[in-house]
Design an enzyme around this catalytic site. Structure first.
Site: not given
Length: 299
Positions: A214, A75, A177
């Site tokens: 995250a 890919d 954040r």
């Protein structure tokens, strides 16, 4: 009198510096030449195969001269050449010699018989969208690029969280954040965006997915926007930050740099064997179950 090939000039692109692939590439070239195609090679592939300079073309020359490009690799190989050929509308066929093969869907061991059927007209076509992005620094464009999978704004290794200000069509969306933000096409929804918890988008869906990496606030969730939106990401704070396009073009960011993203006017055309199904691909690559395909005639 024999029938002329449907793609008179056909380009071959391989993964540069991959010795195990050389014999497959040479076999493919012989196969195409025997069928009457004029075969050319991407420059680095031509060097690997020892082909003469007359057959070695840049991606731009391939775009101007070829009616078809066959990509033998993984890919990553497909990502690199697809971006470069997108402005020329050259259709692509992918032969998988990598690990996953979401975009290079023909098994290497069945390359020649499957390609023979496709070149005889047993083929399906689909179009995939791209993103185009511009990095704005002190009011001036400093970089422009295309992404087939995704554009990722991320913190540097060892650095703390970054703060991003995100607007959509000029409307403030949020301050975030996090370790970064992935903006993905439907094609890229099975890449980094999926690993970060994003949804899978069917390639024909007109959408752009945004996936936080995250995030500090757990309420920052992935969101799918229509692909006629313009997204702006400003780096409000952070150090050692960067933006990358398909993990291949990496640009260092400074505080207050802005990354402006929208759907590109270019598309990429993939050609698949007759009977190809995106859902067969998902089931096989993601190991959803062990039942064999009943619709994929080329397997």
């Amino acid at each position: 009198m024999s029938t002329p090939p449907s793609f008179p000039t056909t380009a071959i692109i391989g993964k540069h510096g991959d010795p195990p692939a050389v014999e497959d590439l040479l076999s493919l070239a012989r196969f195409l030449e025997q069928r009457g195609h004029h075969v050319v090679f991407e420059s680095a592939t031509a060097v690997d195969l020892g082909r003469p300079a007359a057959q070695a073309l840049t991606p731009e020359q391939i775009g101007a001269q070829a009616q078809l490009a066959i990509v033998v690799g993984g890919d990553g190989t497909m990502l690199g050449i697809a971006r470069q050929l997108a402005p020329y509308r050259v259709p692509l066929i992918g032969v998988n010699q990598g690990r996953l093969g979401f975009m290079t869907d023909i098994p290497a061991e069945r390359m020649l018989p499957v390609l023979g059927e496709m070149l005889d007209g047993r083929v399906e076509s689909e179009q995939r969208c791209l993103l185009e992005g511009t990095v704005i620094r002190e009011g001036q464009p400093s970089f422009q690029g295309l992404a087939f999978n995704d554009v990722v704004v991320a913190r540097g290794t060892g650095a703390g969280m970054i703060e991003l200000r995100v607007t959509v069509d000029g409307h403030f969306m949020y301050n975030q954040r996090s370790d970064g933000l992935i903006v993905s096409t439907p094609t890229g929804s099975t890449a980094y965006a999926l690993a970060a918890g994003g949804p899978i988008l069917q390639p024909q869906l007109g959408g752009i997915v945004m996936v936080p990496i995250a995030p500090h606030a757990l309420s920052n969730r992935p969101i799918v926007l229509s692909d006629d939106r313009e997204i702006e990401i400003e780096l409000s704070s952070g150090r050692d930050c960067s933006v990358n396009f398909d993990m291949q073009s990496v640009i260092t960011l400074q505080v207050h740099d802005r990354v402006v993203l929208k759907r590109s006017r270019y598309t990429v055309t993939f050609l698949h064997p007759l009977g190809w199904s995106y859902f067969d691909t998902l089931r096989e690559k993601l190991h959803w179950n062990e039942y064999p395909s009943t619709s994929g005639q080329f397997k």
